[in-house]
Design a protein around this motif. Structure first.
Motif, PDB file in Angstrom:
ATOM      1  N   LEU A 187       0.813  -1.202   0.000  1.00  0.00           N
ATOM      2  CA  LEU A 187       0.000   0.000   0.000  1.00  0.00           C
ATOM      3  C   LEU A 187       0.856   1.265   0.000  1.00  0.00           C
ATOM      4  N   ALA A 188       1.764   1.410   0.963  1.00  0.00           N
ATOM      5  CA  ALA A 188       2.525   2.657   1.075  1.00  0.00           C
ATOM      6  C   ALA A 188       3.844   2.401   1.788  1.00  0.00           C
ATOM      7  N   GLU A 189       4.816   3.242   1.496  1.00  0.00           N
ATOM      8  CA  GLU A 189       6.106   3.225   2.200  1.00  0.00           C
ATOM      9  C   GLU A 189       6.342   4.616   2.775  1.00  0.00           C
ATOM     10  N   VAL A 190       6.578   4.683   4.094  1.00  0.00           N
ATOM     11  CA  VAL A 190       6.646   5.962   4.803  1.00  0.00           C
ATOM     12  C   VAL A 190       7.903   6.002   5.670  1.00  0.00           C
ATOM     13  N   PRO A 191       8.633   7.139   5.692  1.00  0.00           N
ATOM     14  CA  PRO A 191       9.798   7.258   6.586  1.00  0.00           C
ATOM     15  C   PRO A 191       9.380   7.197   8.048  1.00  0.00           C
ATOM     16  N   VAL A 192      10.215   6.579   8.856  1.00  0.00           N
ATOM     17  CA  VAL A 192      10.031   6.561  10.307  1.00  0.00           C
ATOM     18  C   VAL A 192      11.022   7.546  10.901  1.00  0.00           C
ATOM     19  N   GLU A 193      10.508   8.560  11.534  1.00  0.00           N
ATOM     20  CA  GLU A 193      11.339   9.605  12.124  1.00  0.00           C
ATOM     21  C   GLU A 193      10.971   9.748  13.593  1.00  0.00           C
ATOM     22  N   LYS A 194      11.983   9.732  14.429  1.00  0.00           N
ATOM     23  CA  LYS A 194      11.794   9.806  15.881  1.00  0.00           C
ATOM     24  C   LYS A 194      10.812   8.733  16.353  1.00  0.00           C
TER      25      LYS A 194
END
Length: 527
Positions: free
Chosen positions: A294-301
């Motif tokens: 479905l989606a690829e999202v950056p993981v930040e903090k």
């Protein structure tokens, strides 16, 4: 070659004690066609056969090297508050009843957007297709395979008009007949977001009786989710297997109603969340619906969020986290004590993780999990497409019945039913204000389903008093050489009208229970 190189790089990274870059989404590196008018597939004629391509941005691309991306789109206006153009809500009209039964909300590439966003998709054929070489002068684009989390419907719509073009789940709607130089501006609607693979071919029967068909080409639609990236990286399995392990007890994947209201229809969205429980965790998370990307999202903090229109009905969602390069302890490094590996994973950018599935329906209260799955997500559609029909067929009967009637709601249904339920045929033409008119005022364009019936319900009864003219052309794989032109007189819809006939080489003139025909014009041209 590229896959072997990526695997070698991953192995080298392990040897060095460094995790490789996060996984690529499945269509990263492909040509992304979106936010413009796109004709795909478009049929061309090269070296004596059909070829399928993608035409976008005034360029031609090999179909299999492209991906259509449907993102959230809004009408152009002075602010971001323009009306949404990615959710199709079937109107309360009899012609759309079958769509409403399947789903209340469809994720759609609009047929006529206001402004260039999102994708404005259709399909068509080059003007140089040599129809004089084909039986009955007809050729078709056919959907031969379909794989995805939901179902797809492609159709043209305008007020009460509903003209179906393709359907992933209706056997009679896997083929659309084309005209050289034409293309469509149609809605392409999906019941769920996610990654879909539609396999197409172009087909005709030559005047010599031989089948002419293109190669079957898989074509990807990324419905919703994130736009595929320009450059490809290691696939998910390669990156995950090379990523570090460690303590993931603080990880959580959850879904909840989206609270934002920055754009029109934001109240129709669901938020997918990944929380690592520590701000030191970084990397990327991929979200899956029923096992489909479905989606690829950056993981930040330690956090990632993605808002999506998830369609109607329940779906199973998962998250896969790949930590950023350089952190944690490589998987399988048995020379490092387990306590040291765990400490490194906890103090660096995190450890790899696959969530257990979470079943969720739009509008539910928050639901989530901290449990892990034993393996990466695998596609498991809850609504798989039935097998496609195929192969040459000789009918046991060429008899058919044409029927017209006014429904209780005041609409007009036109149908053609064959005695042999396996007959596949293309029925086109329509209702003409004057018998001699070349083009219909109310178009009829349909193909037979798995029962040998072609039917369409359109608008109200404004076509009463018009002339019905239909052409019936067998599918290229049906073993017969004849077509038929059926011409009725002035239509009186006060009672159902019907005509029984037989496909034959000569045009068939209606003389059954319909009103007696007047002087007959030349057969209607194929639209």
């Amino acid at each position: 070659m590229a896959r072997r190189l990526l695997a070698a790089l991953a192995a080298a990274a392990l040897t060095a004690g460094i995790a490789p870059a996060a996984a690529a989404a499945p269509d990263d590196g492909k040509i992304v066609t979106t936010t413009a008018h796109v004709d795909a597939p478009k049929v061309f004629w090269e070296n004596g056969t059909f070829v399928l391509k993608n035409e976008a941005y005034d360029e031609l691309y090999p179909l299999e090297k492209t991906v259509n991306w449907v993102g959230r789109g809004y009408a152009r206006s002075g602010s971001n508050q323009g009306g949404q153009q990615y959710i199709f809500l079937p109107p309360d009209n009899e012609a759309y009843g079958h769509l409403r039964k399947v789903a209340e909300r469809w994720y759609s590439a609009p047929g006529m957007p206001s402004g260039p966003f999102p994708i404005w998709a259709g399909f068509g054929a080059d003007a140089a297709i040599p129809v004089e070489q084909f039986r009955n002068g007809t050729f078709a684009l056919e959907l031969t395979k379909f794989d995805g989390p939901g179902r797809m419907e492609a159709f043209m719509t305008n007020m009460d008009l509903y003209l179906p073009l393709f359907s992933s789940h209706e056997r009679g709607r896997r083929v659309s007949y084309l005209v050289p130089g034409s293309h469509t501006h149609n809605e392409t609607a999906f019941t769920k977001p996610g990654r879909y693979t539609l396999t197409y071919r172009a087909i005709a029967r030559g005047v010599d009786g031989k089948i002419i068909a293109s190669q079957e080409i898989p074509f990807v639609w990324q419905v919703g989710g994130t736009r595929p990236a320009k450059d490809a990286g290691p696939d998910l399995a390669t990156a995950f297997n090379a990523a570090p392990t460690g303590d993931t007890s603080g990880y959580r994947f959850s879904l909840a109603p989206y609270a934002g209201r920055e754009h029109d229809a934001d109240d129709q969205l669901t938020e997918l969340r990944f929380d690592a429980g520590s701000e030191t965790v970084a990397g990327k998370v991929q979200f899956f619906l029923d096992g489909y990307f479905l989606a690829e999202v950056p993981v930040e903090k330690g956090k990632a969020r993605w808002a999506e229109m998830i369609g109607s009905g329940a779906s199973n969602f998962q998250a896969v986290f790949i930590p950023a390069a350089g952190g944690g302890t490589p998987a399988g490094n048995s020379d490092t004590p387990s306590t040291t590996r765990t400490a490194a994973a906890n103090t660096a950018t995190g450890a790899r993780w696959v969530s257990a599935p979470v079943s969720y329906t739009f509008g539910d209260a928050e639901a989530g999990t901290s449990e892990s799955a034993a393996q990466l997500p695998e596609p498991h559609s809850q609504d798989p497409a039935p097998a496609m029909a195929g192969g040459e067929y000789t009918p046991s009967s060429f008899d058919y019945t044409v029927r017209t009637e006014k429904t209780a709601a005041g609409n007009v249904t036109t149908s053609v039913a064959f005695t042999d339920p396996k007959v596949r045929a293309y029925v086109h033409g329509g209702y003409y204000a004057k018998a001699e008119d070349k083009y219909p005022d109310c178009e009829v364009n349909m193909v037979t389903d798995s029962r040998g019936v072609a039917s369409v319900t359109q608008g109200d009864s404004w076509c009463e008093g018009y002339h019905l003219k239909l052409s019936i052309d067998p599918h290229p794989e049906v073993n017969m050489s004849a077509a038929a032109d059926v011409r009725f007189g002035t239509m009186d819809l006060s009672a159902p009208q019907s005509y029984s006939g037989r496909l034959a080489a000569a045009p068939a003139i209606g003389t059954g229970t319909q009103p007696a025909p007047g002087p007959q014009p030349e057969p209607a041209p194929k639209p």
